[in-house]
Design a protein around this motif. Structure first.
Motif, PDB file in Angstrom:
ATOM      1  N   GLN A   1       0.858  -1.189   0.000  1.00 44.42           N
ATOM      2  CA  GLN A   1       0.000   0.000   0.000  1.00 44.42           C
ATOM      3  C   GLN A   1       0.894   1.239   0.000  1.00 44.42           C
ATOM      4  O   GLN A   1       1.736   1.414   0.891  1.00 44.42           O
ATOM      5  N   TYR A   2       0.700   2.080  -1.007  1.00 45.82           N
ATOM      6  CA  TYR A   2       1.447   3.339  -1.050  1.00 45.82           C
ATOM      7  C   TYR A   2       0.686   4.368  -0.223  1.00 45.82           C
ATOM      8  O   TYR A   2      -0.508   4.593  -0.422  1.00 45.82           O
ATOM      9  N   LEU A   3       1.361   4.973   0.707  1.00 49.43           N
ATOM     10  CA  LEU A   3       0.751   5.927   1.632  1.00 49.43           C
ATOM     11  C   LEU A   3       0.763   7.323   1.019  1.00 49.43           C
ATOM     12  O   LEU A   3       1.530   7.605   0.093  1.00 49.43           O
ATOM     13  N   PRO A   4      -0.072   8.225   1.547  1.00 48.80           N
ATOM     14  CA  PRO A   4      -0.091   9.598   1.021  1.00 48.80           C
ATOM     15  C   PRO A   4       1.269  10.279   1.189  1.00 48.80           C
ATOM     16  O   PRO A   4       1.942  10.111   2.201  1.00 48.80           O
ATOM     17  N   GLN A   5       1.645  11.026   0.180  1.00 56.22           N
ATOM     18  CA  GLN A   5       2.937  11.700   0.204  1.00 56.22           C
ATOM     19  C   GLN A   5       2.826  13.069   0.860  1.00 56.22           C
ATOM     20  O   GLN A   5       1.809  13.741   0.757  1.00 56.22           O
ATOM     21  N   THR A   6       3.895  13.466   1.502  1.00 57.47           N
ATOM     22  CA  THR A   6       3.996  14.814   2.062  1.00 57.47           C
ATOM     23  C   THR A   6       4.883  15.640   1.128  1.00 57.47           C
ATOM     24  O   THR A   6       5.537  15.110   0.233  1.00 57.47           O
ATOM     25  N   ALA A   7       4.904  16.928   1.362  1.00 60.18           N
ATOM     26  CA  ALA A   7       5.723  17.821   0.529  1.00 60.18           C
ATOM     27  C   ALA A   7       7.207  17.453   0.634  1.00 60.18           C
ATOM     28  O   ALA A   7       7.940  17.510  -0.352  1.00 60.18           O
ATOM     29  N   GLU A   8       7.641  17.063   1.825  1.00 52.79           N
ATOM     30  CA  GLU A   8       9.045  16.678   2.014  1.00 52.79           C
ATOM     31  C   GLU A   8       9.382  15.422   1.210  1.00 52.79           C
ATOM     32  O   GLU A   8      10.455  15.321   0.613  1.00 52.79           O
ATOM     33  N   ASN A   9       8.441  14.452   1.188  1.00 53.81           N
ATOM     34  CA  ASN A   9       8.673  13.214   0.434  1.00 53.81           C
ATOM     35  C   ASN A   9       8.744  13.498  -1.061  1.00 53.81           C
ATOM     36  O   ASN A   9       9.587  12.930  -1.769  1.00 53.81           O
ATOM     37  N   ILE A  10       7.865  14.362  -1.535  1.00 59.55           N
ATOM     38  CA  ILE A  10       7.855  14.695  -2.965  1.00 59.55           C
ATOM     39  C   ILE A  10       9.163  15.378  -3.344  1.00 59.55           C
ATOM     40  O   ILE A  10       9.758  15.084  -4.374  1.00 59.55           O
ATOM     41  N   LYS A  11       9.610  16.296  -2.471  1.00 56.25           N
ATOM     42  CA  LYS A  11      10.861  17.017  -2.729  1.00 56.25           C
ATOM     43  C   LYS A  11      12.052  16.054  -2.762  1.00 56.25           C
ATOM     44  O   LYS A  11      12.962  16.194  -3.580  1.00 56.25           O
ATOM     45  N   ALA A  12      12.024  15.039  -1.887  1.00 55.03           N
ATOM     46  CA  ALA A  12      13.124  14.072  -1.824  1.00 55.03           C
ATOM     47  C   ALA A  12      12.996  12.988  -2.891  1.00 55.03           C
ATOM     48  O   ALA A  12      13.919  12.195  -3.077  1.00 55.03           O
ATOM     49  N   GLY A  13      11.858  12.940  -3.571  1.00 47.93           N
ATOM     50  CA  GLY A  13      11.655  11.918  -4.596  1.00 47.93           C
ATOM     51  C   GLY A  13      11.365  10.546  -4.020  1.00 47.93           C
ATOM     52  O   GLY A  13      11.692   9.528  -4.616  1.00 47.93           O
ATOM     53  N   LEU A  14      10.730  10.520  -2.838  1.00 52.41           N
ATOM     54  CA  LEU A  14      10.432   9.257  -2.169  1.00 52.41           C
ATOM     55  C   LEU A  14       8.930   9.077  -1.993  1.00 52.41           C
ATOM     56  O   LEU A  14       8.195  10.040  -1.823  1.00 52.41           O
ATOM     57  N   LYS A  15       8.498   7.813  -2.020  1.00 54.40           N
ATOM     58  CA  LYS A  15       7.103   7.469  -1.750  1.00 54.40           C
ATOM     59  C   LYS A  15       7.063   6.582  -0.512  1.00 54.40           C
ATOM     60  O   LYS A  15       7.778   5.581  -0.450  1.00 54.40           O
ATOM     61  N   PRO A  16       6.226   6.957   0.470  1.00 57.45           N
ATOM     62  CA  PRO A  16       6.089   6.063   1.630  1.00 57.45           C
ATOM     63  C   PRO A  16       5.259   4.833   1.240  1.00 57.45           C
ATOM     64  O   PRO A  16       4.298   4.920   0.487  1.00 57.45           O
ATOM     65  N   VAL A  17       5.667   3.685   1.749  1.00 52.61           N
ATOM     66  CA  VAL A  17       4.992   2.437   1.413  1.00 52.61           C
ATOM     67  C   VAL A  17       4.815   1.598   2.680  1.00 52.61           C
ATOM     68  O   VAL A  17       5.648   1.640   3.583  1.00 52.61           O
ATOM     69  N   LEU A  18       3.707   0.882   2.729  1.00 52.62           N
ATOM     70  CA  LEU A  18       3.408  -0.030   3.837  1.00 52.62           C
ATOM     71  C   LEU A  18       3.295  -1.431   3.258  1.00 52.62           C
ATOM     72  O   LEU A  18       2.500  -1.670   2.345  1.00 52.62           O
ATOM     73  N   ILE A  19       4.084  -2.359   3.783  1.00 57.53           N
ATOM     74  CA  ILE A  19       4.065  -3.756   3.352  1.00 57.53           C
ATOM     75  C   ILE A  19       3.443  -4.570   4.480  1.00 57.53           C
ATOM     76  O   ILE A  19       3.924  -4.537   5.606  1.00 57.53           O
ATOM     77  N   GLU A  20       2.361  -5.285   4.168  1.00 58.88           N
ATOM     78  CA  GLU A  20       1.719  -6.170   5.138  1.00 58.88           C
ATOM     79  C   GLU A  20       1.783  -7.594   4.616  1.00 58.88           C
ATOM     80  O   GLU A  20       1.454  -7.853   3.462  1.00 58.88           O
ATOM     81  N   VAL A  21       2.180  -8.515   5.476  1.00 58.75           N
ATOM     82  CA  VAL A  21       2.240  -9.934   5.129  1.00 58.75           C
ATOM     83  C   VAL A  21       1.332 -10.679   6.089  1.00 58.75           C
ATOM     84  O   VAL A  21       1.403 -10.476   7.304  1.00 58.75           O
ATOM     85  N   LYS A  22       0.461 -11.540   5.535  1.00 63.44           N
ATOM     86  CA  LYS A  22      -0.476 -12.301   6.368  1.00 63.44           C
ATOM     87  C   LYS A  22      -0.440 -13.769   5.998  1.00 63.44           C
ATOM     88  O   LYS A  22      -0.290 -14.133   4.839  1.00 63.44           O
ATOM     89  N   LEU A  23      -0.592 -14.595   7.015  1.00 65.09           N
ATOM     90  CA  LEU A  23      -0.760 -16.027   6.855  1.00 65.09           C
ATOM     91  C   LEU A  23      -2.008 -16.400   7.631  1.00 65.09           C
ATOM     92  O   LEU A  23      -2.054 -16.245   8.854  1.00 65.09           O
ATOM     93  N   ASP A  24      -3.038 -16.829   6.914  1.00 66.91           N
ATOM     94  CA  ASP A  24      -4.288 -17.210   7.578  1.00 66.91           C
ATOM     95  C   ASP A  24      -4.235 -18.683   7.941  1.00 66.91           C
ATOM     96  O   ASP A  24      -4.083 -19.538   7.089  1.00 66.91           O
ATOM     97  N   ARG A  25      -4.357 -18.947   9.218  1.00 61.85           N
ATOM     98  CA  ARG A  25      -4.387 -20.314   9.726  1.00 61.85           C
ATOM     99  C   ARG A  25      -5.784 -20.612  10.232  1.00 61.85           C
ATOM    100  O   ARG A  25      -6.599 -19.709  10.409  1.00 61.85           O
ATOM    101  N   LYS A  26      -6.071 -21.855  10.501  1.00 57.49           N
ATOM    102  CA  LYS A  26      -7.397 -22.230  10.995  1.00 57.49           C
ATOM    103  C   LYS A  26      -7.669 -21.638  12.371  1.00 57.49           C
ATOM    104  O   LYS A  26      -8.748 -21.139  12.640  1.00 57.49           O
ATOM    105  N   ASP A  27      -6.669 -21.688  13.235  1.00 54.62           N
ATOM    106  CA  ASP A  27      -6.878 -21.264  14.614  1.00 54.62           C
ATOM    107  C   ASP A  27      -6.328 -19.877  14.949  1.00 54.62           C
ATOM    108  O   ASP A  27      -6.666 -19.320  15.975  1.00 54.62           O
ATOM    109  N   TYR A  28      -5.514 -19.304  14.081  1.00 59.49           N
ATOM    110  CA  TYR A  28      -4.986 -17.957  14.330  1.00 59.49           C
ATOM    111  C   TYR A  28      -4.459 -17.366  13.026  1.00 59.49           C
ATOM    112  O   TYR A  28      -4.290 -18.061  12.039  1.00 59.49           O
ATOM    113  N   THR A  29      -4.204 -16.064  13.049  1.00 56.95           N
ATOM    114  CA  THR A  29      -3.654 -15.361  11.891  1.00 56.95           C
ATOM    115  C   THR A  29      -2.297 -14.789  12.252  1.00 56.95           C
ATOM    116  O   THR A  29      -2.141 -14.169  13.305  1.00 56.95           O
TER     117      THR A  29
END
Length: 133
Positions: free
Chosen positions: A92-120
């Motif tokens: 998921q790419y997060l909203p950019q701030t003016a500082e991020n745009i100036k630096a040429g960077l995009k904030p990103v969130l990486i989520e990893v999930k494993l769904d099990r029968k009894d827990y996640t």
């Protein structure tokens, strides 16, 4: 005159039953402890794999920001199979701030999930990747 004394050097049936029951209680207790330790070890290993997979995905995006673009554009799920378990990766790419745009960077969130029968199992990592623009 010879006198012989009878000595009782054997073990009675009651003593055997008591010792076997005490031994079985101890073995059952240790057996349940080992089963719980094994479940905890498996859960910790899955969590560790999820964390490393999230970090690895972020590192891959830092090296090649467009690596997953085709899958993301088509709406495909990103699935990695490790140790015969399927981990689902969400980028998921997060909203950019003016500082991020100036630096040429995009904030990103990486989520990893494993769904099990009894827990996640889930792990997430935030970071920055170069803006492709």
């Amino acid at each position: 005159m010879n006198v012989t004394y009878l000595t009782n050097k054997g073990i009675t049936l009651v003593e055997i039953v008591v010792s076997v029951s005490i031994l079985s209680i101890i073995l059952i207790t240790f057996g349940s402890i080992f089963v719980n330790m094994n479940k905890t070890s498996i859960s910790n290993n899955e969590k560790l794999v999820a964390v490393h997979l999230a970090k690895g995905t972020l590192d891959r995006l830092k090296v090649d920001p467009g690596y997953y673009n085709e899958k993301l554009a088509n709406g495909e799920a990103i699935i990695e199979e490790i140790n015969e378990k399927r981990y689902r990766i969400n980028i998921q790419y997060l909203p950019q701030t003016a500082e991020n745009i100036k630096a040429g960077l995009k904030p990103v969130l990486i989520e990893v999930k494993l769904d099990r029968k009894d827990y996640t199992v889930s792990a997430s990592v935030e970071g920055y990747v170069e803006d492709e623009k």
